[in-house]
Design an enzyme around this catalytic site. Structure first.
Site, short mmCIF file in Angstrom:
data_model
loop_
_atom_site.label_atom_id
_atom_site.label_comp_id
_atom_site.label_asym_id
_atom_site.label_seq_id
_atom_site.Cartn_x
_atom_site.Cartn_y
_atom_site.Cartn_z
N HIS A 122 -27.92 6.32 27.92
CA HIS A 122 -26.57 6.29 28.48
C HIS A 122 -25.56 6.92 27.52
O HIS A 122 -25.79 6.97 26.31
CB HIS A 122 -26.13 4.84 28.70
CG HIS A 122 -26.82 4.14 29.83
ND1 HIS A 122 -27.35 2.87 29.72
CD2 HIS A 122 -27.04 4.52 31.12
CE1 HIS A 122 -27.87 2.51 30.88
NE2 HIS A 122 -27.70 3.48 31.74
N CYS A 181 -24.15 -3.53 26.89
CA CYS A 181 -24.81 -3.71 28.19
C CYS A 181 -24.73 -5.14 28.73
O CYS A 181 -24.88 -5.34 29.94
CB CYS A 181 -26.31 -3.39 28.07
SG CYS A 181 -26.68 -1.81 27.38
N1 GLY Z 1 -33.97 -1.26 30.56
C1 GLY Z 1 -32.62 -0.87 30.78
C2 GLY Z 1 -32.53 0.23 31.75
O1 GLY Z 1 -33.38 1.08 31.73
O2 GLY Z 1 -31.67 0.29 32.58
#
Ligand code: GLY
Length: 246
Positions: free
Chosen positions: A156, A241
């Site tokens: 991300h 997150c």
């Molecule tokens: N394991 C976090 C994701 O891939 O969204």
């Protein structure tokens, strides 16, 4: 400020993995570390809201990916990984108490981890999870300047860059081009996975796994509080997150 969190799923070992090899996650330890993280948020004066885990969603603890929360609106995402799309329902039910909701629709996909809000501008990672259609929808729903940033080699955008003070960003330049962030002070993370931090009321929540970056931040006068986030790191999750800040 409110932090909305979601408990660690008992099925977290079936999580999505993009750049990491599978490693056994100790679920009890992950739960304990998550509890420590929530306690730190509470100690910083936040009201911490907990949504129960759903065993059908191994990645549900990574609640950041399900919504983008602004002062006037919350945009419910359509996560890039099909296994994660159902995570949004329970989160939307809770967010509706605090914000007017808008929804990202097919064919757009976007994970909240790709969205970095810096004052009145929204930087969005074009990644394996987030596509061009999502940028257009986000622009429409938020009426804000939405700026694309290509992400290579990281899951991300916020794996590669996060805010650590009023005017500074912590960055791993191997994964993004920093040109769109002109005007900001850039602090280079000393460890590759060390660019993910949460800024809450002038305090930075930061993983204990990256001591060299921590020292560097502290040398710059930043108040850093560490948490052990090692189990959820195996699920490719960072400290941003695990909370939606409202
Ligand atoms: N394991 C976090 C994701 O891939 O969204």
């Amino acid at each position: 400020m409110i932090a909305i969190t979601r408990d660690v799923s008992p099925s977290v070992n079936q999580c999505e993995l993009t750049h990491l090899q599978p490693e056994a996650i100790d679920v009890e330890r992950a739960i304990a570390q998550h509890e420590e993280y929530r306690a730190l948020l509470a100690s910083l004066g936040l009201e911490v809201v907990r949504i129960p885990a759903d065993p059908a969603f191994p990645d549900c603890v990574f609640i950041e990916d399900t919504a983008i929360v602004l002062d006037d609106v919350a945009v419910i995402t359509r996560p890039g990984a099909p296994s994660r799309r159902g995570e949004t329902r329970a989160v939307a039910d809770v967010l509706a108490r605090y914000r007017r909701l808008m929804h990202i629709e097919e064919p757009a996909t976007i994970d909240g981890g790709d969205v970095l809000v810096l004052d009145d501008r929204i930087f969005v990672g074009r990644s394996q999870r987030t596509n061009e259609a999502a940028l257009a929808q986000l622009r429409f729903h938020t009426r804000r300047d939405v700026i694309p940033v290509d992400v290579h080699g990281a899951l991300h955008l916020k794996s590669a860059i996060t805010r650590v003070s009023r005017n500074a960003l912590l960055v791993n330049r191997d994964w993004i081009d920093v040109a769109p962030f002109r005007g900001w002070t850039l602090i280079d993370a000393e460890e590759p996975f060390g660019a993910n931090a949460v800024l809450v009321n002038d305090v930075v929540i930061y993983p204990s796994a990256f001591p060299r970056t921590r020292t560097k931040l502290e040398r710059d006068g930043i108040d850093v509080r560490t948490v052990d986030a090692s189990e959820l790191a195996k699920a490719e999750g960072g400290v941003t997150c695990c909370a939606l800040l409202v």
